[in-house]
Enzyme design. Sequence first.
Site, PDB file in Angstrom:
ATOM      1  CB  SER A  92      28.808   2.064 -19.352  1.00 22.00           C
ATOM      2  OG  SER A  92      29.155   0.905 -20.105  1.00 22.00           O
ATOM      3  CB  THR A 122      22.969  -3.581 -17.215  1.00 19.11           C
ATOM      4  OG1 THR A 122      23.483  -3.323 -15.909  1.00 19.11           O
ATOM      5  CG2 THR A 122      21.564  -3.008 -17.335  1.00 19.11           C
ATOM      6  N   GLY A 128      14.366  -9.325 -15.068  1.00 20.81           N
ATOM      7  CA  GLY A 128      13.744  -8.077 -14.677  1.00 20.81           C
ATOM      8  C   GLY A 128      14.269  -7.534 -13.373  1.00 20.81           C
ATOM      9  NE  ARG A 368      18.756 -16.900 -10.978  1.00 25.41           N
ATOM     10  CZ  ARG A 368      19.050 -15.692 -11.435  1.00 25.41           C
ATOM     11  NH1 ARG A 368      20.211 -15.146 -11.130  1.00 25.41           N
ATOM     12  NH2 ARG A 368      18.197 -15.032 -12.186  1.00 25.41           N
TER      13      ARG A 368
END
Length: 645
Positions: A92, A122, A128, A368
């Site tokens: 979900s 999420t 963003g 990263r």
Amino acid sequence: MAALMNGFGSLQCKATVHVEKGHMQASGMAFFSPVNRCAQVHISSIPHFIGAKSVSASQLRMRHKVGSIRASAASCLQDETTKYFDFVVIGSGVAGLRYALEVSKYGSVAIITKAEPHESNTNYAQGGVSAVLCPSDSVESHMQDTIVAGAYLCDEETVRVVCTEGPERVKELIAMGASFDHGEDGRLHLAREGGHSHNRIVHSADMTGREIERALLQAVDNDDNISLFGHHFAIDLLTCQSNGEIYCYGVDSLDAETQKAIRFISKVTLLASGGVGHIYPSTTNPPVATGDGIAMSHRAQAVISNMEFVQFHPTALSDEGLPIKPATRRENAFLITEAVRGDGGILYNQSMERFMTSYDDRAELAPRDVVARSIDDQLKKRGEKYVLLDISHKPREKVLAHFPNIAAECLRHGLDITQQPIPVVPAAHYMCGGVRAGLQGETNVKGLYVAGEVACTGLHGANRLASNSLLEALVFARRAVQPSIDHMVDADVDPSFAKKWARPVLSVSLRDSILSDIIEKTKQARMELQSIMWEYVGIVRSTNRLKHAEWKISDLESEWEEFLFRRGWKPTMVGVETCEMRNLFCCAKLVVKSALARHESRGLHFTEDFPYLEESKRKPTVIFPTHIQELTWSSKPLQKQLQCK
């Protein structure tokens, strides 16, 4: 065992996947079967990531309209333990919800999620969504940044598709009610993060994922054709074989609240179950991220790719360095978003010496993998437990406006980020590998599609560019819609299918004291596995340490399995804790096997024995299911497969 092969297998891998004909399986549904399967590892010999046919944006548009179907005939045939839907979505997060909202126009949809619906990766995403929305930016620039960050292992066609279609997907989110930050000129405020050459990050302060999740869940709640099943743990995919192809017809699940096994029969299954962060002791992922989707897919004979590329976020909050320590150990590390460095944050060691300029010309704005290795090197050389990220030189109002969630969390522990540096340390964050997918989210298992972190589309290559994860999820959730509809229209699912697979047996039949012992042993095994992965399969690796991890994981799994048997565990039993442990073992082994197969250092995979990048090895790692081998039950199906009738 795993063998390193030469040559390339197509997405369908007809010559490589070996399944016994005449049988049907709940793919690995229960644990201790007499049948073993193992992974065959190979480095693909061609640079193109997916051997699937390209589909243009125009082709992606609906080729025919099926019409709005409130509920199919099959979906009406429900009972207490079996449910029928046209589409089943596992997960979900942004990928699962966005997909469900599209396919619900064409059939009945079930969304299965193992905890509360909002509890997904999420929801924890701070930074963003990256998208080319500024006139001075370009798709080519976004592509270049993605490919450079991915250490040139990205599939260029996938990168172009995502960077091109991304802006439209963001606009769709806004139209659905997602609210993002705007500048004084009324336009979207675009932030910049590490690895990006332009400001292109659409965000909602430092809680972007939460806002996207809110908007999508609201839309799902308003859609009468979508049923959401919270606290349903997906156990295994229901698969069978026909004419050399493997087909997926849904999933078995465990309702954690009622302790009942619920079978979902569907024409199409989308796997959007997230990542594997909890194979490590410190991760920014929520507790639900135990690699369930990847492990289920592996047991279901799906092709897995690039599992060696585990991204460690450079800057998770270090509780060790906080003035006021948390009262209890966090279930997941608190993320300090990439945007802090993008906004001018500077990294120092505890002597307040800036160090990133010594490692990379891009300093704090390096990708990263570079920043995480640099921090790891500083910690090891200096014998320290954290470094410091300082944003206090920026205006107080700006810091509080851009990072309200981070500021509030730090203040709860006695630290004011407008005046003091933030203690940070790397933590497991994102799996760049996963279930191998084509340009429309298709897998080698017919009727099974993947989107989001569980998928390996080729976008991220050897290292994900900041804020490309939500973007990828949005794009592939949308691209999977049309082929899913086509498959749903053509699929013939008889209600009698539900009886073809053996049902899992619930562990509640055991005495409470025995169950308590098993759960406690499982917790211990989980912590030991995480410790092994951090010590031997962390940011910097070596062949000896990887081999050491391989046998230690095998021994640990065997010991745990034997304990369960001695306490009365049956071969077909299921429970949330034990199923999660099973999946963690499976994913950990896939990571180690993939890491051992890559004899170079590229992106997130750095090994002391092969410290350099080699052009000849610029190929994805691919794990194919193959002939029966001696493995423990993490890769064992409950029964042999049946022929699809």
